[in-house]
Design a protein around this motif. Structure first.
Motif, PDB file in Angstrom:
ATOM      1  N   UNK A   1       0.846  -1.202   0.000  1.00  0.00           N
ATOM      2  CA  UNK A   1       0.000   0.000   0.000  1.00  0.00           C
ATOM      3  C   UNK A   1       0.872   1.239   0.000  1.00  0.00           C
ATOM      4  N   UNK A   2       0.444   2.240  -0.739  1.00  0.00           N
ATOM      5  CA  UNK A   2       1.106   3.540  -0.640  1.00  0.00           C
ATOM      6  C   UNK A   2       0.081   4.653  -0.830  1.00  0.00           C
ATOM      7  N   UNK A   3       0.381   5.785  -0.218  1.00  0.00           N
ATOM      8  CA  UNK A   3      -0.460   6.970  -0.339  1.00  0.00           C
ATOM      9  C   UNK A   3       0.202   7.900  -1.337  1.00  0.00           C
ATOM     10  N   UNK A   4      -0.484   8.149  -2.449  1.00  0.00           N
ATOM     11  CA  UNK A   4       0.035   9.037  -3.494  1.00  0.00           C
ATOM     12  C   UNK A   4      -0.505  10.443  -3.271  1.00  0.00           C
ATOM     13  N   UNK A   5       0.410  11.385  -3.037  1.00  0.00           N
ATOM     14  CA  UNK A   5       0.022  12.784  -2.878  1.00  0.00           C
ATOM     15  C   UNK A   5       0.367  13.529  -4.163  1.00  0.00           C
TER      16      UNK A   5
END
Length: 507
Positions: A106-110
């Protein structure tokens, strides 16, 4: 005779009339062909949209928490989850047992407000976090869970499709950022995407065998991936990103680095290809057929619009970083205040090296998205809605007058400070914002003003702030955001234009 002459004369005049008719005929044919082509184009486009729309699966928004962070200064945030469910077509791709959806990565793309910068923050699957109440398939809600592995949020409810809404709620609680969209890609989809682009370059220090991928096999088996730098697609690509025990120390952190390198190569490959519809359609089909998205991306036009919003982000300004971590036994603990500084920078729309990428100057006009100057404190204060919000402020350090100093800062943003006092203990390292039921939307904006602040929900009513050393060290508003993240964290950042072998420790 005269009539015969007129007739002949009329006949003799047929040539220019016939020429005009031929011209009109050609014009009609050309118009008909043009119309046919337009109809075919429109019909073709409609067919493509219908095909893509029919392939997009959405998850219910009713599982998303009502107690959410407010929007940040600018930009948008997208949670991307790799699901390792073995149900349906995924079962033939190997690994694991059962049909419960699990979050493999999982990763949070900003995506920054200037639409020219982006950063993907990988969240270790074993990171210990707090999971807020989440909705079950039965319609009931779970209780909050404390200090549990991050990937367990996606498995709440024990369904094959997983629980994307619960994972989204958990990330919002962890980061204080409002997640605008959530995308889940399963094994089958990932495999098809890599094949659609013609393979993705990876770097391996040695041959990888079947036994490396599955330590329980009992033998080395066949070679799955050969040493060196070369493209992989389909099953081989999946084996590479799932590989954990065959390279380096066998840790999930090492695998995260390889996954970041892989996604970098994938982005590079897509950007290097022909962007014509014929080239993009196979990729779009592969992506949509095995994706689950939130309702905000649940149609072809919404999905395409979102993707096109990122078309101007170049490879060098596309960054990858891992949430600051340390081992805690067999699990991973999040390191504070480094992680807090990272989230604060993203909330303020600043890059990991401290540049303003909001796309707005101090006067609120567009700039180049890369200003090196400090954050404009008045504009930062104005961006946080404090009017009508009552806050109690406590000094959790030995620094005299700190509560009064913070109270002045908060009042400048419109907050109403009801109490300034000394906390029951003075050994707080981080500032803690506590809020009661239904107060999250009012409390979380405080984290954008208080460097390194943690946000916690409690049973008591109201909103309180206990100041820690992080605020004592950087009392001025905007300091945390203007300085970006600690250099030891920023120094581990990867760019999408890095080579497949760079910045890899293989564990």
């Amino acid at each position: 005779m005269a009539g015969s002459h007129k007739a002949r004369g009329g006949h003799g005049g047929d040539r220019p009339v016939s020429g005009r008719r031929r011209k009109r005929s050609r014009a009609r044919i050309a118009a008909a062909l043009t119309l046919s082509i337009l109809v075919l184009l429109v019909a073709g486009t409609g067919w493509v949209y219908l095909q893509l729309n029919g392939s997009i699966t959405t998850f219910g928004a009713d599982g998303v928490s009502q107690d959410r962070p407010t929007s940040g200064v600018g930009g948008s945030d997208v949670l991307v989850i790799g699901s390792d469910s073995r149900s349906g077509d995924n079962s033939k791709l190997g690994g694991g047992e059962g049909d419960v959806g699990r979050s493999d990565t999982a990763f949070l793309l900003h995506v920054y407000g200037d639409s020219k910068h982006a950063v993907a923050v990988s969240i270790p699957r074993d990171a210990l976090v707090d999971i807020p109440p989440c909705k079950l398939p039965s319609g009931s809600w779970t209780r909050s869970q404390h200090n549990v592995m991050f990937n367990s949020a996606f498995s709440v409810g024990q369904t094959a499709k997983g629980n994307p809404a619960c994972a989204q709620n958990t990330v919002e609680k962890l980061t204080g950022l409002r997640v605008d969209h959530t995308v889940v890609v399963d094994f089958e989809g990932f495999s098809k995407i890599t094949s659609a682009v013609g393979g993705v370059s990876v770097c391996l220090p040695k041959d990888v065998y079947q036994g490396d991928l599955n330590p329980n096999r009992g033998s080395r088996g066949k070679v799955l991936l050969t040493k060196g730098t070369h493209p992989v697609a389909g099953q081989q690509a999946l084996d590479y990103v799932r590989l954990r025990h065959g390279i380096g120390d066998g840790s999930d952190i090492g695998r995260i680095k390889r996954q970041q390198a892989f996604v970098s190569s994938l982005i590079k490959k897509v950007k290097s290809q022909d962007m014509s519809p014929s080239a993009l359609l196979p990729l779009a089909n592969a992506a949509t057929e095995s994706m689950t998205v939130d309702p905000g991306l649940g149609s072809a036009d919404k999905l395409i619009s979102f993707v096109m919003s990122m078309k101007d982000i170049d490879l060098h300004n596309t960054k990858f970083i891992t949430l600051p971590w340390r081992y805690q036994g067999a699990r991973v603990a999040i390191v504070h205040p480094e992680a807090d500084a990272l989230w604060a920078a993203l909330r303020a729309d600043r890059t990991v090296d401290g540049k303003d990428a909001s796309g707005k100057s101090k006067q609120g006009t567009k700039d180049d998205g890369g200003s090196d100057g400090p954050t404009d404190v008045p504009s930062r204060r104005a961006s946080v809605p404090g009017r009508g919000v009552r806050v109690a402020v406590y000094n959790g350090t030995t620094v005299p007058g700190l509560a009064a100093r913070a109270a002045d800062d908060l009042k400048a943003s419109g907050f109403s400070v009801t109490v300034t006092a000394t906390a029951s203990s003075q050994g707080h390292a981080a500032t803690v914002i506590r809020y009661g039921p239904g107060q999250g939307g009012r409390a979380r904006p405080l984290a954008r003003l208080l460097p390194g602040a943690e946000v916690q929900q409690v049973t008591a009513s109201g909103i309180s702030v206990t100041l820690g050393k992080s605020y004592a060290d950087h009392p001025a508003l905007g300091v945390a955001a203007s300085s970006g993240v600690p250099s030891e964290v920023a120094g581990k950042t990867r760019s999408a234009d890095d080579g497949p072998c760079s910045n890899l420790s293989y564990g």
